[in-house]
Design a protein around this motif. Structure first.
Motif, short mmCIF file in Angstrom:
data_model
loop_
_atom_site.label_atom_id
_atom_site.label_comp_id
_atom_site.label_asym_id
_atom_site.label_seq_id
_atom_site.Cartn_x
_atom_site.Cartn_y
_atom_site.Cartn_z
N TYR A 197 0.83 -1.20 0.00
CA TYR A 197 0.00 0.00 0.00
C TYR A 197 0.87 1.26 0.00
CZ TYR A 197 -3.72 3.26 1.14
OH TYR A 197 -4.60 4.30 1.11
N PRO A 198 0.66 2.19 -0.94
CA PRO A 198 1.47 3.42 -1.03
C PRO A 198 0.99 4.46 -0.02
CG PRO A 198 -0.14 3.40 -2.80
CD PRO A 198 -0.32 2.10 -2.04
N LEU A 199 1.33 4.26 1.24
CA LEU A 199 0.77 5.09 2.30
C LEU A 199 1.14 6.56 2.16
CD1 LEU A 199 -0.79 5.44 4.90
CD2 LEU A 199 1.22 4.65 6.18
N ALA A 200 2.41 6.84 1.89
CA ALA A 200 2.82 8.25 1.76
C ALA A 200 2.05 8.93 0.63
CB ALA A 200 4.32 8.33 1.52
N GLU A 201 1.95 8.27 -0.50
CA GLU A 201 1.25 8.85 -1.64
C GLU A 201 -0.22 9.10 -1.32
OE1 GLU A 201 -0.14 7.17 -5.97
OE2 GLU A 201 1.90 6.69 -5.30
#
Length: 230
Positions: free
Chosen positions: A86-90
């Protein structure tokens, strides 16, 4: 530069804002971790905290699992399958319109307390068991000691000392297990100093710990967030 620091845990999500020197500009907020602990409900909490805490320029997030290049890989105490890759920062950047960096929560806690000399190690006791390693102050990411086999019956380190087990056996027996674990780790890692943190660190009997073992305040899990931008 003001940094919004978020610490995602298995039972609670904490947040505060630090100024450029790393001093908190607001009392830490804490919200129970939503269930199921999947990405969207947790991002909703982060967005609510951001509105409540005030102005900031960037975001640091401590996450309870493996994080690579701001992407979460594991989350054993959250909705694990939903966090794989999962691209949490994005995702947070899209919601808050600010730059975001993410790292393992134990790793961030250590950034707030290590002295930057030799090999130092951090263990955090909470919903699970977090671990981080540092060489001359440089963080070695994603050491998942809690999942390493320990003792008999196919148990892992985390199985012996995580929160539910602490509640089951009581603080006295839990402290003994922590000391046994430390005695096993010391000749393996030969750390100069070991720091113990997390929510259950308050239960530790500091009088029976080795001299090079230090108990640190759980707020370090937030204060280390500014170091992600150093």
């Amino acid at each position: 530069m003001r940094t919004l620091c978020i610490d995602i845990g298995g039972t609670g999500i904490k947040g505060t804002i630090l100024d450029g020197q790393g001093t908190p500009m607001a009392d830490p907020m804490r919200v129970p971790t939503p269930q199921p602990a999947s990405p969207d409900p947790i991002l909703d909490v982060i967005e609510e905290m951001a509105r409540a805490l005030g102005e900031f320029d960037r975001v640091s997030i401590g996450f309870p699992g493996v994080v690579m290049d701001n992407v979460t890989k594991t989350a054993p105490h959250l909705d694990n399958e939903k966090w794989k890759g999962y691209p949490l920062a994005e995702a947070v950047e899209r919601r808050l319109a600010k730059p975001v960096r993410v790292a393992n929560d134990a790793g961030i806690q250590g950034l707030a307390v290590v002295e930057g000399r030799g090999l130092e190690m951090v263990l955090t006791f909470g919903t699970g068991l977090g671990c981080a390693l540092y060489i001359d102050g440089h963080y070695v990411p994603n050491l998942e000691l809690g999942h390493h086999p320990y003792g008999k019956r196919d148990l892992k380190y985390e199985d012996r000392v995580f929160d539910a087990e602490c509640k089951r056996i009581g603080p006295k027996r839990w402290n003994k297990r922590v000391r046994q674990m430390i005695a096993q780790l010391e000749p393996i890692f030969n750390y100069r100093k070991l720091y113990l943190g997390g929510g259950n660190a308050r239960l530790l009997d500091v009088s029976r710990l080795p001299e090079n073992v230090v108990v640190v305040d759980n707020v370090a899990g937030l204060l280390g967030g500014i170091k992600l931008w150093a």
